[in-house]
Design an enzyme around this catalytic site. Structure first.
Site, short mmCIF file in Angstrom:
data_model
loop_
_atom_site.label_atom_id
_atom_site.label_comp_id
_atom_site.label_asym_id
_atom_site.label_seq_id
_atom_site.Cartn_x
_atom_site.Cartn_y
_atom_site.Cartn_z
CG ASP A 192 28.23 34.54 42.01
OD1 ASP A 192 28.01 34.93 43.17
OD2 ASP A 192 28.55 35.31 41.09
CG HIS A 264 30.10 37.29 44.09
ND1 HIS A 264 28.73 37.38 44.17
CD2 HIS A 264 30.54 38.54 43.79
CE1 HIS A 264 28.35 38.64 43.92
NE2 HIS A 264 29.44 39.35 43.70
CD GLU A 327 28.55 43.06 43.16
OE1 GLU A 327 27.67 43.91 43.00
OE2 GLU A 327 28.38 41.85 42.89
C1 ACM Z 1 29.27 42.39 38.48
O1 ACM Z 1 28.28 42.69 37.78
N1 ACM Z 1 29.15 42.19 39.78
C2 ACM Z 1 30.60 42.25 37.88
#
Ligand code: ACM
Ligand code: ZN
Length: 532
Positions: A192, A264, A327
């Site tokens: 991440d 991410h 995201e």
């Molecule tokens: C997430 O909680 N961004 C998958």
């Protein structure tokens, strides 16, 4: 001979009347069927575990390791029984119905304990026995006949090791808890923005630079954020990964590794900024939340990601690779000449379609290597890649959409599957958490198959999983606090027949089961102990 079905008693609300009878069976998740009989079987330090055809070596080893690690004793193993008073493991006969590989039966009589199943089933049976033994080597197990099998095939728990890192030994403990509650999937969130945690031989900077952030924000992020000033890092070598995979495999748990893309990705791009749109430079993120810099979908980025996935696929023998997909901000793509040229060339109307193009490229690669790709529900945006499995986290909507498109789905909606949310309304008495309110009862009552699906679509819902994001979970002890007993409740929502579920009965058993958690020294949350 008094026979009764204790699970039926929970259902009818008579549990407390028969408390003395049910007391010996604090098993979680509740078995599909259990009928008790009179008498008991006494386990002693010399009770043999008999594996006459040497078929359950791994399962017995895992069971004895668990006994030894938590309580300091093991049961002796033999290939021949010396008469009565042993625990016999039997392989289920092939062609004996179309039983799930995870099904098992267990007969506790005054003479013996018999556990029958395929290896995964026998392992689940041994975990039931582990719960019945309650951490004691001298114990009377009341006679009972159990016939058990899971309701859902995907019973998962996730753990984010990027925001905070957990050691190899802690991951093994987490796997022990999964095994204890008959989970069969560990979703390991390995990369991440705040840290890259898996060694990749071809790109050593991923861990040399990407696994360490210079400091970490204190408390909630804000404009006036304060930082702790302490470098934070950690990663798993490929040898560590192999050891953990072996550990999980012996416990019939599949590991789903997650390598995040296209968003991410700050930690990866801190090490290799050439795979971004701007060229960087970047630092491994020191705050939580999203970032504008994401992977740029150019040929060299795909080569880089495919090289990484090649090593990942060699390390993880399971059928699934999770590529994140959530995201992903599109800001950089909008102003990147390379991204815009690609969109024009491929006829992509907008950046959502560019995201879909990105995921399709990766899905084609993963599929060609014999694995199934999983992504968070954002991978629906701009069109779903052909064989993708969708993990529905922004409610059930993504899961419903995907199932209607005949794609497999794992349900993991924030409510009630996010175990990083608060478990009490009174936040002042809780450790800082990301937000939300997700009490035990909601988890228990969760029904993974959305009512909106038509009967023919329901089969696409593989099951569900609990997610443990660790922005605000800094120690393994806190992982335990946030996960247990919500993990117990979820195990029952996924394993036990819906018709047998009853929260009051679950609470009764949990209060008895608590003794085992105490003996195992698990830092579980105790809100349930005052609930009725
Ligand atoms: C997430 O909680 N961004 C998958
Ligand atoms: Zn770009």
């Amino acid at each position: 001979m008094l026979k009764f079905c204790f699970s039926f008693l929970f259902l009818t609300g008579l549990a407390s009347t028969f408390f003395s009878q049910i007391q010996p069976f604090p098993v979680i998740p509740l078995p599909a069927l259990a009928t008790s009989d009179t008498g008991s079987f006494s386990i002693t330090p010399s009770t043999l575990l008999v594996d006459s055809l040497n078929e359950f070596f791994d399962e017995i080893k895992a069971f004895n390791e668990q006994l030894n690690n938590y309580f300091g004793f093991v049961l002796p193993v033999a290939s021949k029984s010396a008469g009565n008073s042993c625990i016999l493991l039997f392989h289920r006969q092939e062609g004996n119905g179309n039983q799930s590989a995870e099904a098992y039966s267990m007969q506790v009589t005054k003479q013996n304990i018999l556990i029958t199943g395929y290896p995964a089933g026998v392992f689940h049976g041994l975990e039931t026995l582990f719960q019945l033994m309650n951490g004691q080597i001298e114990i009377s197990v009341p006679c009972v006949s159990i016939t058990d099998k899971p309701t859902f095939g995907w019973r998962g728990m996730h753990l984010d090791v990027s925001r905070h890192f957990f050691t190899k030994e802690e991951i093994k403990k987490y796997l022990d808890y999964l095994a204890l509650y008959k989970f069969n999937v560990f979703h390991w969130h390995l990369t991440d923005d705040q840290g890259w945690r898996i060694e990749i031989k071809k790109y050593p900077l991923l861990t040399q630079l990407g696994s360490e952030r210079k400091e970490t924000v204190i408390g909630k992020c804000s404009d006036t954020a304060h930082y702790d000033g302490k470098p934070y890092g950690g990663f798993y070598t490929q040898e560590d990964i192999k050891e953990i995979v072996r550990y999980a495999t012996a416990r019939h748990i599949v590991i789903v590794p997650e390598i995040e893309m296209p968003g991410h990705a700050r930690a990866a791009m801190a090490a290799y900024p050439q795979f971004s749109c701007t060229g960087g430079p970047f630092e491994v993120a020191t705050t939580w939340g999203g970032f504008d810099d994401v992977f740029c979908p150019k040929p060299e980025t795909f080569q880089f990601l495919e090289d990484i996935l090649t090593e990942v696929m060699q390390l993880f023998p399971g059928p699934y690779i999770h590529i994140g997909g959530d995201e992903c901000r599109k800001k950089r793509w909008k102003s990147c000449p390379s991204c815009q040229a690609l969109m024009k060339k491929e006829g992509l109307k907008n950046e959502n379609e560019l995201q879909s193009y990105f995921i399709r490229q990766i899905e084609t690669f993963v599929h060609a290597h014999g694995k199934q790709m999983i992504g968070w529900d954002e991978i629906l945006e701009g069109g779903l890649a052909p064989n993708a499995i969708v993990m529905s986290w922004r409610g059930a909507t993504g899961g419903i959409k995907a199932a209607k498109q005949k794609h497999q789905v794992v349900m993991s909606p924030g409510t009630p599957c996010y175990f990083d949310h608060y478990q009490s309304k009174d936040r002042s008495t809780e450790p800082l958490a990301i937000g939300g309110f997700n009490p035990l009862e909601n988890v228990y009552l969760y029904e993974p198959v959305p009512a909106k699906l038509l009967p023919a679509e329901r089969k696409y819902i593989l099951g569900a999983q609990g997610n443990v994001w660790t922005e605000y979970i800094t120690t393994f002890s806190q992982v335990e606090y946030m996960s247990v007993p919500r993990m117990c409740a979820l195990s029952e929502a996924l394993w036990s027949p819906a018709s047998k579920k009853a929260y009051a009965g679950f609470l009764e058993r949990l209060k008895l089961h608590q003794r085992l958690l105490d003996r195992m020294k698990v830092n579980y949350a105790t809100h349930f102990s005052t609930q009725k």
